[in-house]
Design a protein around this motif. Structure first.
Motif, PDB file in Angstrom:
ATOM      1  N   LEU A 298      18.398 -34.319   3.680  1.00 47.97           N
ATOM      2  CA  LEU A 298      17.438 -33.975   2.683  1.00 47.97           C
ATOM      3  C   LEU A 298      16.133 -33.908   2.990  1.00 47.97           C
ATOM      4  N   ARG A 299      15.870 -34.656   3.980  1.00 46.94           N
ATOM      5  CA  ARG A 299      14.376 -34.797   4.473  1.00 46.94           C
ATOM      6  C   ARG A 299      14.131 -33.390   5.255  1.00 46.94           C
ATOM      7  N   ARG A 300      14.980 -32.646   5.602  1.00 47.48           N
ATOM      8  CA  ARG A 300      14.781 -31.254   6.120  1.00 47.48           C
ATOM      9  C   ARG A 300      15.358 -30.314   5.487  1.00 47.48           C
ATOM     10  N   THR A 301      15.235 -30.398   3.867  1.00 46.36           N
ATOM     11  CA  THR A 301      15.899 -29.459   3.166  1.00 46.36           C
ATOM     12  C   THR A 301      14.439 -28.650   2.474  1.00 46.36           C
ATOM     13  N   VAL A 302      14.596 -27.570   2.344  1.00 43.88           N
ATOM     14  CA  VAL A 302      13.683 -26.490   1.421  1.00 43.88           C
ATOM     15  C   VAL A 302      14.202 -25.897   0.370  1.00 43.88           C
ATOM     16  N   ILE A 303      13.751 -25.988  -0.768  1.00 39.84           N
ATOM     17  CA  ILE A 303      14.392 -25.336  -2.013  1.00 39.84           C
ATOM     18  C   ILE A 303      13.470 -23.960  -2.256  1.00 39.84           C
ATOM     19  N   ALA A 304      14.285 -23.034  -2.436  1.00 41.74           N
ATOM     20  CA  ALA A 304      13.723 -21.619  -2.772  1.00 41.74           C
ATOM     21  C   ALA A 304      14.106 -21.419  -4.044  1.00 41.74           C
ATOM     22  N   MET A 305      13.275 -21.227  -4.998  1.00 41.28           N
ATOM     23  CA  MET A 305      13.557 -20.774  -6.360  1.00 41.28           C
ATOM     24  C   MET A 305      13.204 -19.346  -6.526  1.00 41.28           C
ATOM     25  N   VAL A 306      14.282 -18.550  -6.687  1.00 45.56           N
ATOM     26  CA  VAL A 306      14.202 -17.088  -6.688  1.00 45.56           C
ATOM     27  C   VAL A 306      14.365 -16.442  -7.859  1.00 45.56           C
ATOM     28  N   SER A 307      13.391 -15.637  -8.176  1.00 46.35           N
ATOM     29  CA  SER A 307      13.195 -14.902  -9.763  1.00 46.35           C
ATOM     30  C   SER A 307      13.889 -13.603  -9.562  1.00 46.35           C
ATOM     31  N   HIS A 308      14.740 -13.322 -10.403  1.00 51.14           N
ATOM     32  CA  HIS A 308      15.609 -12.113 -10.331  1.00 51.14           C
ATOM     33  C   HIS A 308      15.316 -11.165 -11.430  1.00 51.14           C
ATOM     34  N   ALA A 309      14.162 -11.370 -12.119  1.00 52.57           N
ATOM     35  CA  ALA A 309      13.853 -10.476 -13.132  1.00 52.57           C
ATOM     36  C   ALA A 309      12.292 -10.476 -13.243  1.00 52.57           C
ATOM     37  N   PRO A 310      11.711  -9.255 -13.420  1.00 54.55           N
ATOM     38  CA  PRO A 310      10.076  -9.385 -13.536  1.00 54.55           C
ATOM     39  C   PRO A 310       9.465 -10.464 -14.240  1.00 54.55           C
ATOM     40  N   GLN A 311       9.940 -10.749 -15.489  1.00 55.78           N
ATOM     41  CA  GLN A 311       9.446 -11.526 -16.431  1.00 55.78           C
ATOM     42  C   GLN A 311      10.169 -13.025 -16.443  1.00 55.78           C
ATOM     43  N   VAL A 312       9.805 -14.172 -16.358  1.00 53.80           N
ATOM     44  CA  VAL A 312      10.549 -15.452 -16.596  1.00 53.80           C
ATOM     45  C   VAL A 312      10.067 -16.163 -17.516  1.00 53.80           C
ATOM     46  N   GLY A 313      10.784 -16.622 -18.414  1.00 54.63           N
ATOM     47  CA  GLY A 313      10.173 -17.248 -19.485  1.00 54.63           C
ATOM     48  C   GLY A 313      10.459 -18.870 -19.168  1.00 54.63           C
ATOM     49  N   ALA A 314      10.837 -19.446 -18.281  1.00 58.12           N
ATOM     50  CA  ALA A 314      11.343 -20.796 -17.905  1.00 58.12           C
ATOM     51  C   ALA A 314       9.891 -21.686 -17.535  1.00 58.12           C
ATOM     52  N   ASP A 315       9.976 -22.622 -17.917  1.00 61.64           N
ATOM     53  CA  ASP A 315       8.582 -23.610 -17.612  1.00 61.64           C
ATOM     54  C   ASP A 315       9.049 -23.889 -15.814  1.00 61.64           C
ATOM     55  N   LEU A 316       8.392 -23.021 -15.264  1.00 60.84           N
ATOM     56  CA  LEU A 316       8.523 -23.277 -13.714  1.00 60.84           C
ATOM     57  C   LEU A 316       7.721 -24.592 -13.105  1.00 60.84           C
ATOM     58  N   HIS A 317       6.622 -24.585 -13.938  1.00 58.95           N
ATOM     59  CA  HIS A 317       5.768 -25.792 -13.389  1.00 58.95           C
ATOM     60  C   HIS A 317       6.595 -26.994 -13.795  1.00 58.95           C
ATOM     61  N   ARG A 318       7.349 -27.234 -14.814  1.00 57.31           N
ATOM     62  CA  ARG A 318       7.943 -28.492 -15.064  1.00 57.31           C
ATOM     63  C   ARG A 318       9.158 -28.427 -14.177  1.00 57.31           C
ATOM     64  N   ALA A 319       9.788 -27.368 -13.624  1.00 54.79           N
ATOM     65  CA  ALA A 319      10.956 -27.391 -12.788  1.00 54.79           C
ATOM     66  C   ALA A 319      10.361 -27.908 -11.444  1.00 54.79           C
ATOM     67  N   HIS A 320       9.156 -27.389 -10.840  1.00 58.47           N
ATOM     68  CA  HIS A 320       8.543 -27.861  -9.877  1.00 58.47           C
ATOM     69  C   HIS A 320       8.395 -29.016  -9.688  1.00 58.47           C
ATOM     70  N   GLN A 321       7.693 -30.065 -10.631  1.00 58.68           N
ATOM     71  CA  GLN A 321       7.658 -31.308 -10.796  1.00 58.68           C
ATOM     72  C   GLN A 321       8.958 -32.100 -10.693  1.00 58.68           C
ATOM     73  N   MET A 322      10.011 -31.501 -11.350  1.00 55.52           N
ATOM     74  CA  MET A 322      11.520 -32.155 -11.346  1.00 55.52           C
ATOM     75  C   MET A 322      11.805 -32.219  -9.868  1.00 55.52           C
ATOM     76  N   LEU A 323      11.841 -31.314  -9.202  1.00 59.83           N
ATOM     77  CA  LEU A 323      12.150 -30.959  -7.959  1.00 59.83           C
ATOM     78  C   LEU A 323      11.256 -31.790  -6.910  1.00 59.83           C
ATOM     79  N   THR A 324      10.057 -31.503  -6.929  1.00 52.73           N
ATOM     80  CA  THR A 324       9.274 -32.318  -5.864  1.00 52.73           C
ATOM     81  C   THR A 324       9.254 -33.544  -5.872  1.00 52.73           C
ATOM     82  N   ALA A 325       9.794 -34.231  -6.803  1.00 57.45           N
ATOM     83  CA  ALA A 325       9.987 -35.617  -6.896  1.00 57.45           C
ATOM     84  C   ALA A 325      10.931 -36.174  -5.887  1.00 57.45           C
ATOM     85  N   TRP A 326      11.708 -35.188  -5.399  1.00 60.03           N
ATOM     86  CA  TRP A 326      12.673 -35.794  -4.251  1.00 60.03           C
ATOM     87  C   TRP A 326      11.850 -35.447  -2.978  1.00 60.03           C
ATOM     88  N   GLY A 327      10.604 -35.195  -3.112  1.00 60.27           N
ATOM     89  CA  GLY A 327       9.835 -35.254  -1.792  1.00 60.27           C
ATOM     90  C   GLY A 327       9.911 -33.901  -0.866  1.00 60.27           C
TER      91      GLY A 327
END
Length: 375
Positions: A298-327
């Motif tokens: 996990l210390r050598r893992t990178v997460i790639a979040m890929v958008s498959h549509a031009p407009q995404v309604g998800a709260d990506l900032h919240r998602a970013h906070q949740m995943l970066t909590a893993w360092g």
């Protein structure tokens, strides 16, 4: 009453024209979307082609001893490019022109500094071949596209050899995304003992960027199911001759094959859709890795979040906070019209934003892979 004479046809009338024969209906079939579905591909844009046109565009390769017999009535695979009506560029024309203007007036200094740091990293030598796995919790996340992008970017900037290996035992589409087709697969390489890279390269394909490709299919067709042992045998034969290997895992994280590939890797790119559900599935995968003796990776893992549509309604900032909590670094890859076609990847047509994201992913995972112990 004298019957009226029956009128005789005039000998001067033109001969009867033959009625046109009804042509069989051609149903649109998006091969590239079938093997690697991506949201945003409009199948109505797929052009029809006659059999003669397909034959002229894709002449049959001469049969070899290694080829498997083709089923009666099976159609030859259609090159992905023939299924795309318009070769889309990731950026609209106006955006590309604006970027060129900014470069001309001296803009983009931050991007220049980042690229200089990336180029410096790409020039570092490796203690042994570095293995980078590209995985996803489920299919349709964009994993194979990411594997093609990461491997191509490495091949463009590394001086040593770079290999892309397809570990999808179903119908791996990595060769399709890289624009190559090989009549030989990892089945043919496993068990061989080449005495040089030139001997091993007979079983590989190569892209214009110089990337070598180890396919799990023969001529774009399923070659058969393989085990972790078969895959590792084939990979070990050629990996000692290359500086970096990018492995496109099959969908999911629980199979023996995928677990073995990830465990043997020096770095991992975990690909997930840029949605709330995608962020939650990525978190679940991280929790599973941590609980199953892969916490060190996990210390050598990178997460790639890929958008498959031009407009995404998800709260990506919240998602970013949740995943970066893993360092871990989390990189968003924006929607790209060229990548969404599902055909072979042309880096010159990928949008500037998507290219920048891919460069950062490669930078993050390769820098971490360099620090991993030799396996």
């Amino acid at each position: 009453m004298t019957p009226e004479p029956v009128p005789q046809p005039s000998t001067d009338a033109p001969p009867e024209q033959p009625q046109p024969v009804a042509q069989p209906t051609h149903f649109d079939f998006d091969w590239s979307a079938a093997v690697n579905p991506l949201i945003g591909v409009d199948t109505a844009d797929v052009p029809e082609q006659s059999a003669a046109e397909q034959s002229a565009a894709s002449p049959a390769a001469p049969a070899t001893a290694e080829q498997q017999p083709q089923a009666v009535g099976a159609a030859a695979p259609v090159p992905a490019e023939e299924l795309v009506r318009k070769n889309q560029h990731g950026d609209p024309l106006a955006r590309r022109m604006g970027r060129n203007v900014r470069r001309a007036v001296g803009g983009g200094s931050r991007e220049a500094r980042e690229m200089a740091a990336f180029v410096e990293l790409m020039q570092r030598s490796v203690p042994s071949t570095r293995q980078i796995a590209i995985a996803s919790v489920r299919g349709g996340a964009g994993k194979t596209t990411m594997a093609a992008l990461v491997a191509t970017e490495l091949a463009r900037h590394r001086q040593d050899r770079v290999l892309a290996a397809d570990a999808d035992a179903e119908l791996g589409s990595l060769p399709l995304r890289l624009g190559v087709r090989s009549q030989l697969s990892l089945f043919d390489l496993a068990g061989q003992n080449p005495r040089s890279f030139e001997e091993a390269a007979r079983f590989l394909s190569r892209t214009p960027e110089g990337l070598f490709v180890l396919s799990s299919t023969r001529g774009g067709r399923i070659a058969g199911e393989f085990t972790l042992e078969t895959f590792q045998n084939a990979l070990n034969v050629v990996a000692r001759y290359v500086g970096a290997t990018v492995i496109d895992c099959g969908a999911g994280i629980l199979t023996e094959l995928n677990r073995g590939v990830v465990a043997a890797s020096h770095g991992l790119v975990l690909v997930t859709p840029g949605t709330v559900d995608g962020a939650l599935s990525a978190r679940g995968a991280l929790e599973w890795y941590a609980a199953n003796e892969l916490g060190d990776l996990l210390r050598r893992t990178v997460i790639a979040m890929v958008s498959h549509a031009p407009q995404v309604g998800a709260d990506l900032h919240r998602a970013h906070q949740m995943l970066t909590a893993w360092g871990l670094p989390v990189v968003f890859v924006p929607y790209d019209r060229h990548l969404a076609t599902g055909s072979s990847v042309d880096m010159s047509k990928v949008s500037a934003a998507a290219r920048s994201s891919v460069t950062r992913i490669v930078h993050e995972v390769f820098a971490r892979a360099l620090t991993a112990p030799t396996r």
